[in-house]
Design an enzyme around this catalytic site. Structure first.
Site, mmCIF file in Angstrom:
data_model
loop_
_atom_site.group_PDB
_atom_site.id
_atom_site.type_symbol
_atom_site.label_atom_id
_atom_site.label_comp_id
_atom_site.label_asym_id
_atom_site.label_seq_id
_atom_site.Cartn_x
_atom_site.Cartn_y
_atom_site.Cartn_z
ATOM 1 C CG ASP A 1 25.095 39.273 49.953
ATOM 2 O OD1 ASP A 1 24.288 38.346 50.115
ATOM 3 O OD2 ASP A 1 25.245 40.204 50.764
ATOM 4 C CG ASP A 2 27.808 41.777 46.194
ATOM 5 O OD1 ASP A 2 26.771 42.097 46.813
ATOM 6 O OD2 ASP A 2 28.934 42.126 46.541
ATOM 7 C CG HIS B 1 22.599 42.772 47.928
ATOM 8 N ND1 HIS B 1 22.599 43.128 49.260
ATOM 9 C CD2 HIS B 1 23.921 42.764 47.549
ATOM 10 C CE1 HIS B 1 23.846 43.329 49.656
ATOM 11 N NE2 HIS B 1 24.672 43.124 48.648
ATOM 12 C CG HIS C 1 26.318 46.596 46.068
ATOM 13 N ND1 HIS C 1 27.224 47.111 46.969
ATOM 14 C CD2 HIS C 1 26.051 45.341 46.487
ATOM 15 C CE1 HIS C 1 27.499 46.191 47.884
ATOM 16 N NE2 HIS C 1 26.799 45.110 47.615
ATOM 17 C CE1 TYR D 1 29.786 48.342 49.886
ATOM 18 C CE2 TYR D 1 27.856 49.753 49.590
ATOM 19 C CZ TYR D 1 29.015 49.181 49.092
ATOM 20 O OH TYR D 1 29.381 49.440 47.794
ATOM 21 C CG HIS E 1 30.391 38.422 48.498
ATOM 22 N ND1 HIS E 1 30.867 38.244 49.778
ATOM 23 C CD2 HIS E 1 29.706 39.594 48.498
ATOM 24 C CE1 HIS E 1 30.498 39.287 50.523
ATOM 25 N NE2 HIS E 1 29.796 40.114 49.770
HETATM 26 ZN ZN ZN Z 1 26.763 43.287 48.518
#
Ligand code: ZN
Length: 206
Positions: free
Chosen positions: A34-35, A85, A89, A126, A180
């Site tokens: 993620d991210d 995603h 965020h 989250y 991540h």
């Molecule tokens: Zn995230």
């Protein structure tokens, strides 16, 4: 002839530890990142995955993907799945329906520009979701929400060996592991150890 050939390939490619268990004997694990994309971490992770023939899913942040579309394109070209995603965020449950739609639609468009394909999988930041958020996602073609079952909290930068141990202690057949590539300074270093541990335990990744 085919079984003989397959057996030879297995012997040649397996380390002694892996040879103790048939590949995939215990089950499958899904790896997700993620991210990102991140200019340093993501290429390093892609190199490790490519070297080991492992596929993963990258839930990208739209604003990050817009800044590094070549990395998203590379991940897609190398056979990894790209998911949405959100654009920046946020906690989507705190936004209006229109804002949620914007967050997801802009990211879909950025992913499509980078890869040629609009995603169907998404992950709320989250893990925060509700009926309004999920309806907005469906309206922009995001039909599959993917959460996770294993969270080593790699984003808080524990040592790579700690990330590995947390994953391997919690993993079960059909686990989805949350890692991540945008945060998580030690995740690229942890990944080869995680893959070794999964293979030693008889897991395959998908
Ligand atoms: Zn995230």
């Amino acid at each position: 002839m085919t079984p003989v050939i397959a057996a030879c390939v297995l012997v040649l490619s397996a380390t002694p530890a892996q040879a103790a268990l048939q590949p995939c004997a215990v089950g499958y694990v899904r790896l997700t990142f993620d991210d990102g994309p991140n200019r340093n971490a993501t290429p390093a992770i892609l190199d490790t995955l490519a070297a080991r023939g492992v596929k993963a899913t990258f839930f990208v942040v739209g604003s990050m993907a817009a800044a590094s579309p070549g990395i998203v394109r590379r991940a897609s070209t190398e056979g990894h799945r790209i998911g949405n995603h959100s654009w920046s965020h946020p906690n989507l449950t705190k936004l209006s329906r229109e804002q949620v739609t914007s967050q997801l639609a802009r990211t879909n468009e950025t992913i499509k520009q980078a890869t040629g394909v609009s995603p169907t999988e998404w992950r709320p930041p989250y893990g925060a979701t509700n009926a309004l958020v999920e309806a907005a996602a469906r309206d922009v073609g995001l039909t599959s929400m993917v959460l996770w079952t294993v969270d080593p909290r790699d984003w808080a930068d524990p040592p790579a060996t700690t990330v590995r141990d947390r994953v391997l202690q919690a993993v079960r057949p059909n686990s989805t592991v949350l890692l991540h590539d945008g945060t998580g300074a030690n995740t690229p270093e942890a990944l080869p150890m995680i893959l070794d541990g999964l293979a030693d335990r008889g897991y395959c990744t998908q």
